[in-house]
Design an enzyme around this catalytic site. Structure first.
Site, mmCIF file in Angstrom:
data_model
loop_
_atom_site.group_PDB
_atom_site.id
_atom_site.type_symbol
_atom_site.label_atom_id
_atom_site.label_comp_id
_atom_site.label_asym_id
_atom_site.label_seq_id
_atom_site.Cartn_x
_atom_site.Cartn_y
_atom_site.Cartn_z
ATOM 1 N N ASP A 8 8.880 63.887 -22.413
ATOM 2 C CA ASP A 8 8.275 62.815 -21.619
ATOM 3 C C ASP A 8 8.174 63.286 -20.172
ATOM 4 O OD1 ASP A 8 7.326 60.105 -21.040
ATOM 5 O OD2 ASP A 8 9.240 59.797 -20.036
ATOM 6 N N SER A 9 7.375 62.569 -19.375
ATOM 7 C CA SER A 9 7.267 62.903 -17.958
ATOM 8 C C SER A 9 8.603 62.683 -17.235
ATOM 9 C CB SER A 9 6.198 62.023 -17.305
ATOM 10 O OG SER A 9 6.582 60.666 -17.395
ATOM 11 N N TYR A 40 3.279 60.725 -14.446
ATOM 12 C CA TYR A 40 2.030 61.350 -14.891
ATOM 13 C C TYR A 40 0.869 60.350 -14.863
ATOM 14 C CZ TYR A 40 4.156 65.577 -17.054
ATOM 15 O OH TYR A 40 4.783 66.765 -17.299
ATOM 16 N N CYS A 71 5.513 60.122 -24.924
ATOM 17 C CA CYS A 71 4.840 59.728 -23.681
ATOM 18 C C CYS A 71 3.403 59.355 -24.053
ATOM 19 C CB CYS A 71 4.867 60.921 -22.732
ATOM 20 S SG CYS A 71 3.931 60.670 -21.215
ATOM 21 N N ASN A 72 3.034 58.124 -23.742
ATOM 22 C CA ASN A 72 1.674 57.683 -24.088
ATOM 23 C C ASN A 72 0.618 58.416 -23.262
ATOM 24 O OD1 ASN A 72 1.823 54.933 -25.844
ATOM 25 N ND2 ASN A 72 3.630 55.194 -24.591
ATOM 26 N N THR A 73 0.948 58.665 -21.991
ATOM 27 C CA THR A 73 -0.026 59.315 -21.112
ATOM 28 C C THR A 73 -0.335 60.723 -21.632
ATOM 29 O OG1 THR A 73 0.972 58.057 -19.316
ATOM 30 C CG2 THR A 73 -0.546 59.810 -18.697
ATOM 31 N N GLU A 156 11.753 55.296 -12.540
ATOM 32 C CA GLU A 156 12.156 56.648 -12.107
ATOM 33 C C GLU A 156 13.038 56.596 -10.857
ATOM 34 O OE1 GLU A 156 11.539 59.914 -13.420
ATOM 35 O OE2 GLU A 156 11.037 58.779 -15.211
ATOM 36 N N CYS A 190 3.698 52.426 -22.890
ATOM 37 C CA CYS A 190 4.284 53.448 -22.015
ATOM 38 C C CYS A 190 5.762 53.445 -22.344
ATOM 39 C CB CYS A 190 4.076 53.098 -20.550
ATOM 40 S SG CYS A 190 5.022 54.171 -19.438
ATOM 41 N N THR A 191 6.316 54.621 -22.600
ATOM 42 C CA THR A 191 7.699 54.667 -23.094
ATOM 43 C C THR A 191 8.716 54.314 -22.011
ATOM 44 O OG1 THR A 191 7.719 57.066 -22.710
ATOM 45 C CG2 THR A 191 7.170 56.304 -24.932
ATOM 46 N N HIS A 192 8.280 54.248 -20.753
ATOM 47 C CA HIS A 192 9.192 53.777 -19.705
ATOM 48 C C HIS A 192 9.386 52.253 -19.766
ATOM 49 C CE1 HIS A 192 8.576 57.684 -17.787
ATOM 50 N NE2 HIS A 192 9.426 57.367 -16.827
#
Ligand code: DGL
Length: 272
Positions: A8-9, A40, A71-73, A156, A190-192
């Site tokens: 993931d980012s 990202y 990560c979806n992005t 983040e 979005c995994t966040h």
């Protein structure tokens, strides 16, 4: 060791890793967060592709036969090119899987109104990956998308529990639901975003089903490994998990330990 790579980012992929470990407790995992270059979500197609390819090559270099883009992005902007163009020259025996396809497959079972909401990063929403996949798997379903550019930076920067997060979550939830009250299923694309779940639940209208991507991706991986026993046999089974980050390890360890509910000791690496 030949672990399953999870990329993931930043911290978001931990929400997927947690469910993958529950589903496959015997397997080894290697997590990589590109925290130094997150988010990202507002980056160009070209950059997300380049960064994701670097990460995939790194994880292959560490022995991973299979990498999950948690990560979806990255799934929206890089997966197809890597699968169709790069894998053949890097190593045709290894695989890279994303999170969008399995999520979309779960939608058809969930909606009764046929109206689905999607929260995602600006990159995921602009890619229209969900719209395209949903049209294939659940034709006729209406998808209302809304980009939430502030949510990943909040996570983040360890602000997911703060009052600032309440302000932005409410603002974005209202922007999606006020004009579309018939949405009955919400995709956190979005995994966040599961790291903001308590606040999202607080503002989303009652009765709306919020799809949990971790659970969906874990089930889909089990299904994939059953259909590909040759890949299943290549994954080492020591039950370990190791963490890599492109930021300082200390910075990663704090939030990651809190989230995983155990002491995390990451190793800092460089991607190039
Ligand atoms: N967690 C990622 C996703 O699922 C990326 C978020 C970001 O870096 O902007 O889209």
């Amino acid at each position: 060791m030949t672990p399953i790579g999870v990329f993931d980012s930043g911290f978001g992929g931990l929400t997927i890793l947690r469910d993958l470990r529950r589903a496959l407790p015997g397997a080894d995992f290697l997590y990589l967060g590109d925290n130094a270059r997150a988010p990202y979500g507002s980056r160009s197609f070209e950059l997300v592709y380049r960064f994701t390819l670097q990460a995939v090559k790194y994880l292959f270099g560490q022995g991973c036969p299979l990498v999950i883009l948690a990560c979806n992005t990255a799934s929206a902007k890089a997966l197809r090119s890597i699968q169709q163009r790069d894998l053949a020259s890097i190593d045709p025996e290894r695989r890279v899987l994303g999170v969008i396809r399995p999520t979309v497959e779960a939608i058809a079972d969930s909606t009764t109104t046929g109206s689905v909401g999607l929260f995602g990063t600006p990159g995921t929403v602009a890619s229209h990956s969900y719209d395209i996949e949903i049209e294939k798997h659940a034709p006729g379903t209406r998808v209302f998308s809304h980009a939430c550019p502030m949510w990943v930076p909040l996570v983040e920067n360890s602000e997911a529990d703060g009052d600032g997060a309440d302000y932005f979550v409410k603002k974005d939830v209202d922007a999606l639901f006020d004009p579309h009250p018939d949405i009955d299923t919400l995709i956190l694309g979005c995994t966040h975003y599961p790291l903001l779940l308590d606040k999202i639940r607080k503002y989303v209208p009652t009765g709306v089903t919020i799809l949990s991507q971790g659970d969906i991706v874990a089930k889909s991986l089990i299904d994939y490994l059953q259909r590909h026993p040759e890949m299943d046999a290549r994954i080492s089974r020591g039950g370990t998990v190791r963490y890599l980050t492109t930021e300082s390890a200390d910075k990663f360890d704090g939030l990651a330990s809190e989230f995983m509910g155990e002491k995390v000791k990451a190793t800092a690496i460089r991607l190039e």
